[in-house]
Design an enzyme around this catalytic site. Structure first.
Site, PDB file in Angstrom:
ATOM      1  CB  SER A  83     -42.500   0.405 -18.017  1.00 16.84           C
ATOM      2  OG  SER A  83     -41.491  -0.540 -17.733  1.00 16.84           O
ATOM      3  CE  LYS A 121     -39.320  -6.183 -25.336  1.00 16.10           C
ATOM      4  NZ  LYS A 121     -38.893  -5.830 -23.858  1.00 16.10           N
ATOM      5  CB  THR A 181     -45.763   3.866 -22.365  1.00 15.10           C
ATOM      6  OG1 THR A 181     -45.506   2.900 -21.129  1.00 15.10           O
ATOM      7  CG2 THR A 181     -46.554   3.021 -23.177  1.00 15.10           C
ATOM      8  N   GLY A 192     -48.202 -11.579 -25.765  1.00 11.31           N
ATOM      9  CA  GLY A 192     -47.328 -10.377 -25.329  1.00 11.31           C
ATOM     10  C   GLY A 192     -46.475 -10.435 -24.107  1.00 11.31           C
ATOM     11  CB  CYS A 228     -45.966   5.258 -18.588  1.00 11.88           C
ATOM     12  SG  CYS A 228     -44.406   4.472 -18.208  1.00 11.88           S
ATOM     13  CB  THR A 260     -42.584  -3.709 -23.820  1.00 14.27           C
ATOM     14  OG1 THR A 260     -41.626  -3.596 -24.584  1.00 14.27           O
ATOM     15  CG2 THR A 260     -43.943  -3.859 -24.535  1.00 14.27           C
TER      16      THR A 260
END
Length: 183
Positions: A137, A44, A174, A58, A171, A12
């Site tokens: 990420s 998350k 994501t 988070g 990304c 995440t």
């Protein structure tokens, strides 16, 4: 985050933005293995209420590891109500020195609405300089986008949502399925 035990696992992107007396924490829901999306709706970002005081957290990385850390953080906050920095520092110390905890692979963004901290297993408790913090990420993409958007008149939630959308466009780890908490 990639994990050496499970190569190719990515998780995440989490972003926190402080503006106008509010802090917004946003996280996407994607978990990927290599080129395959395993889940697109992971949650998350969590609201904790230790001792009746709200804290939003988070996390990126291993979910089981993160939940272990969230439980420890709750205990630290119950022992030191209203002292987020102290609780984060104590968690980081335990995380770094405890034989079991030091193997946990996750990163946390923690806020009580006033303070924002990034907490890592390396013993770091970092407070962002520019009212924005990001991990995971796509964290660097979200961070750069949010810092640029802070030049606009957008409120904290709009900045977070737009920055996460930009990160999701760049990304591959994501997505746009966001969980957003405001404090």
């Amino acid at each position: 985050m990639a994990d050496d035990t499970f190569p190719g696992w990515h998780g995440t992107t989490i972003l926190a933005v402080r503006r106008g007396g509010k802090v917004v924490v946003a996280g996407d829901g994607q978990v990927s293995v290599g080129q395959t999306v395993m889940k697109g709706t992971a949650r998350k970002v969590r609201r904790l209420t230790p001792g009746g005081r709200d804290v939003v957290v988070g996390f990126a990385g291993s979910t089981a590891d993160a939940f272990t850390l969230l439980e420890r953080l709750e205990k630290k906050l119950e022992a030191a109500p209203g002292q987020l920095q102290r609780a984060c520092v104590e968690l980081a110390k335990d995380w770094r020195t405890d034989k079991y905890l030091r193997n946990l692979e996750a990163m946390l963004i923690v806020t009580d609405g006033d303070q924002i901290y990034v907490v890592t297993g390396a013993g770091d408790v970092l407070e962002p300089e520019h009212d924005v913090a990001a991990i995971g990420s796509g964290g660097n993409f979200a961070l750069a986008a949010a810092r640029g958007l802070l030049e606009s008149d957008l409120d904290a939630e709009a900045v977070a949502r737009k920055a996460m959308a930009i990160a999701a466009d760049i990304c591959v780890y994501t997505n746009g399925n966001l969980t957003v908490e405001t404090i």
